[in-house]
Design an enzyme around this catalytic site. Structure first.
Site, PDB file in Angstrom:
ATOM      1  N   LYS A 192      -0.980   5.013   4.602  1.00  0.00           N
ATOM      2  CA  LYS A 192      -1.911   4.098   5.263  1.00  0.00           C
ATOM      3  C   LYS A 192      -1.495   3.933   6.723  1.00  0.00           C
ATOM      4  O   LYS A 192      -0.323   3.698   7.018  1.00  0.00           O
ATOM      5  CB  LYS A 192      -1.924   2.745   4.558  1.00  0.00           C
ATOM      6  CG  LYS A 192      -2.953   1.767   5.101  1.00  0.00           C
ATOM      7  CD  LYS A 192      -3.061   0.528   4.207  1.00  0.00           C
ATOM      8  CE  LYS A 192      -4.053  -0.478   4.773  1.00  0.00           C
ATOM      9  NZ  LYS A 192      -5.402   0.095   4.954  1.00  0.00           N
TER      10      LYS A 192
ATOM     11  N   HIS B   2       0.829  -1.202   0.000  1.00  0.00           N
ATOM     12  CA  HIS B   2       0.000   0.000   0.000  1.00  0.00           C
ATOM     13  C   HIS B   2       0.867   1.256   0.000  1.00  0.00           C
ATOM     14  O   HIS B   2       2.074   1.199   0.220  1.00  0.00           O
ATOM     15  CB  HIS B   2      -0.914   0.024   1.233  1.00  0.00           C
ATOM     16  CG  HIS B   2      -2.095  -0.882   1.136  1.00  0.00           C
ATOM     17  ND1 HIS B   2      -2.008  -2.236   1.375  1.00  0.00           N
ATOM     18  CD2 HIS B   2      -3.389  -0.639   0.828  1.00  0.00           C
ATOM     19  CE1 HIS B   2      -3.202  -2.791   1.219  1.00  0.00           C
ATOM     20  NE2 HIS B   2      -4.057  -1.834   0.889  1.00  0.00           N
TER      21      HIS B   2
END
Length: 267
Positions: free
Chosen positions: A157, A153
């Protein structure tokens, strides 16, 4: 349901579903707002930020609240939406069995006092490719000796591993248990802390945070002489919108708590 007159007589018109987006200023929240505004059968009636009160959302026409905020706030948000009389669709991760249980108890308690049941849909991932990857991984896991999960990701995040990776690992572990498989083989005796990733129900999960990524997952399954790789890639947040809109349209038909978008697909 409302009606209108035409040359053919009275024609029923289905009213648009009023949607409030909690976390509307965030990246996912703003994308949800755009998707709702573009849908003919939905109406964006409120953009809600962290400091806003949700108690009055029903009064402005909201029947569904969509939450894309942060793990630290999401459970309180869902309880507040339920207390306000709204269905909830939740894409924020960070849920535990305990927090899910509290939401389940809350919505069941409210529904015992209502003629129309409230629904909550919580999904670790709304991308159709990710939902299918999780399902395929669970189906395949019983046939393979080894299994590991790698999620990748963007570096903004806030939680690791991702909710999708946690759900994937738990589905794999459940399928392995049902098939009578033992522990995943691993002869590691020494390691730098974290080198083998987190262990979720016996399945190793590795988290990568890299600039330029959005949301990606690889499920690696191995047997002697063979490997199966299942990979899902979301290159843009619009990939999550068909699943979010499906949940918004369906949540009122599913009183109580539903966990996972796969429960709404014909799989």
């Amino acid at each position: 349901m409302t009606t209108r007159l035409s040359a053919l007589g009275t024609v029923p018109v289905v009213s648009a579903i009023g949607v409030a987006v909690v976390g509307a200023a965030g990246r996912m929240g703003s994308t949800v707002c755009e998707a709702v505004e573009a849908a003919d059968d939905l109406e964006l009636v409120a953009r809600v930020d962290a400091e806003d009160d949700v108690a009055g959302l029903a009064a402005v026409g909201a029947s569904v609240g969509v939450d894309f905020t942060v793990p630290a706030a999401v459970e309180d948000n869902v309880h507040a939406l339920l207390d306000a009389g709204l269905h909830a669709v939740v894409g924020t991760t960070g849920w535990t069995e305990e927090s899910l249980g509290r939401v389940r108890d809350h919505v069941e308690r409210l529904n015992a006092e209502r003629s129309d049941g409230l629904g909550v849909v919580i999904a670790p991932n709304f991308a159709l490719s990710a939902v299918l990857a999780m399902r395929f991984a669970a189906q395949a896991a019983r046939y393979f000796e080894s299994a590991e999960v790698v999620e990748l990701h963007h570096p903004n995040k806030v939680d690791a591993p991702s909710g999708t990776a946690l759900a994937t690992a738990r589905h794999i572990a459940g399928a392995r248990r049902d098939a009578g498989r033992g522990d995943v083989p691993d002869a590691t005796e020494t390691q730098i802390d974290g080198a083998r990733g987190a262990v979720v129900d016996g399945v190793h999960v590795h988290a990568v945070r890299l600039r330029g990524l959005v949301a990606h997952e690889e499920i690696l399954l191995g047997n002697p002489g063979e490997q199966l790789t299942i990979r899902t890639d979301s290159f843009d947040r619009v990939s999550f919108m068909p699943g979010v809109l499906l949940a918004v349209r369906e949540v009122a038909r599913r009183p109580g708590l539903t966990v996972g978008l796969d429960q709404m697909l014909d799989l």
